[in-house]
Scaffold this motif. Structure first.
Motif, PDB file in Angstrom:
ATOM      1  N   ALA A 269      65.713 -55.751   4.508  1.00 19.92           N
ATOM      2  CA  ALA A 269      66.309 -54.896   5.672  1.00 19.92           C
ATOM      3  C   ALA A 269      66.278 -54.882   6.614  1.00 19.92           C
ATOM      4  O   ALA A 269      67.054 -54.568   7.504  1.00 19.92           O
ATOM      5  CB  ALA A 269      65.007 -53.406   5.205  1.00 19.92           C
ATOM      6  N   VAL A 288      67.905 -48.601   9.816  1.00 16.38           N
ATOM      7  CA  VAL A 288      68.639 -49.904   8.663  1.00 16.38           C
ATOM      8  C   VAL A 288      69.407 -48.713   7.914  1.00 16.38           C
ATOM      9  O   VAL A 288      69.001 -47.305   8.327  1.00 16.38           O
ATOM     10  CB  VAL A 288      67.406 -49.603   6.886  1.00 16.38           C
ATOM     11  N   GLY A 316      65.968 -49.691   2.620  1.00 16.22           N
ATOM     12  CA  GLY A 316      67.297 -51.040   2.391  1.00 16.22           C
ATOM     13  C   GLY A 316      66.560 -52.026   1.101  1.00 16.22           C
ATOM     14  O   GLY A 316      67.545 -52.153   0.141  1.00 16.22           O
TER      15      GLY A 316
END
Length: 376
Positions: A269, A288, A316
């Protein structure tokens, strides 16, 4: 130029900042004290625990309560010089003995959140107590049981005074962690990040590596990524740069003070943020971009239905899992995009760059080939 040592410990020493203890370490200390009292009638104060890297800090108890069926102990979190929102919070653990064979059961008390959406390293419905703190608490429960004749079958309820209010200033509500904070920590230690002090320590780390003749260094987001690159490349400690969230600081300094090769390693992420062009990877300053991940997934062969799922994923990690199930190499695509962003920041400096993306356990989930400016 001073002592020729590098790595995380040298960087922290150079900053002059004081480290602290994670919420997970505090919960482990409180659990250890409470279970000891339940078996012996006395609370150890201070209570000493062993952290994943072998450190043995002692914690003073700020609260204790013993009844016939359960025991509660509380520890005030000291985050050191880190601007941690949970600094000063009272972390409590209430331990209750369960029937033999029950194992260790975790509950979310007041101020600790519950997971309500997928994409986190915990199942939906579980208390937001992360895997490493859970492991630490289980290990300490087993040690107390061995020492004092218990079975080790207990229910641990972790709570944080005022945690629900504190959690409103974190990302927890957006991640679907409702009702309070997460109990976090992979090493038990909070490494303080003053932007200016930490960036200065990164620069010192590069200087130390170059002075030692290192031609390959690694910028790592934390201790798990340090272990990963050490396993992959066998790099010595003075070739490891604890960049934390400051990817841009590493790249800009290496641009002016080149090494032959730079590996950037971190969580998927965080490195997806670098791939999208962010140089500060802190959650308060960059997020993200799931739309960006969806576009990368399309380039990797995802159909529109999968791309839409990625764009609306909770985290993520959830996006990565969706793509992995469909055979789309999102981790590799992020690694390549992050490498290319790094090369853009390096502006033609004679440095070859590769990127390694990992999950929370340190498993490699994405990787790029090394590439230098002359290959762009």
């Amino acid at each position: 130029m001073g002592e020729a040592t590098g790595g995380r410990s040298a960087q922290l020493k150079h900053t002059g900042l004081r480290h602290g203890w994670t919420t997970g370490a505090c919960a482990t200390a409180a659990t250890t004290a409470a279970y000891t009292a339940l078996l012996t009638g006395d609370f150890p104060d201070p209570v000493t625990i062993t952290l994943p890297k072998g450190q043995t800090p002692a914690f003073a108890l700020a609260a204790e309560e013993l009844t016939g069926a359960s025991a509660m102990a509380g520890v005030v979190k000291d985050a050191g010089d880190d601007p941690d929102v949970t600094h000063g919070a009272l972390v409590r653990a209430t331990v209750r003995v369960l029937p033999a064979g029950s194992g260790v059961v975790f509950r979310a008390g007041a101020g600790v959140g519950t997971v309500t959406r997928p994409g986190l390293p915990l199942e939906v419905g579980e208390p937001a107590i992360n895997p490493v703190p859970r492991r630490m608490m289980r290990e300490h429960v087993a040690e107390v049981a061995d020492a004092h004749g218990g079975t080790g079958d207990v229910e641990i309820t972790v709570s944080v005074d005022g945690g629900e209010e504190i959690a409103r200033s974190t990302w927890n509500p957006r991640l679907g962690i409702l009702g309070g904070l997460s109990v976090l920590g992979t090493t038990g230690i909070v490494v303080p990040y003053s932007c200016s002090a930490w960036i200065d320590s990164i620069r010192r780390g590069v200087d130390v590596a170059r002075a030692a003749g290192r031609t390959h260094v690694a910028g790592c987001t934390g201790s798990t990524s340090e272990r990963t690159v050490t396993a992959l490349y066998g790099l010595p400690e003075d070739a490891l740069l604890d960049m934390g969230d400051f990817a841009g600081a590493v790249l800009k300094y290496v641009r002016r003070h080149p090494v032959d090769r730079l590996t950037v390693c971190g969580g998927f992420a965080k490195l997806s943020k670098l791939a999208a062009g962010h140089l500060d990877l802190h959650s308060a300053r960059s997020q993200v971009d799931k739309g960006f991940l969806a576009e990368l997934a399309r380039r990797g062969g995802a159909d529109e239905a999968l791309a839409a799922e990625v764009a609306s994923a909770n985290t993520g990690l959830a996006a990565l899992q969706l793509c992995a199930a469909a055979g789309v190499p999102l981790g590799d695509l992020v690694a390549v995009a992050a490498r290319d962003q790094a090369l853009a920041v390096l502006r033609g400096a004679p440095v070859a760059v590769d990127v390694v993306c990992i999950d929370r356990a340190g498993t490699v989930v994405g990787r790029s080939e090394p590439r230098g400016a002359q290959q762009v």
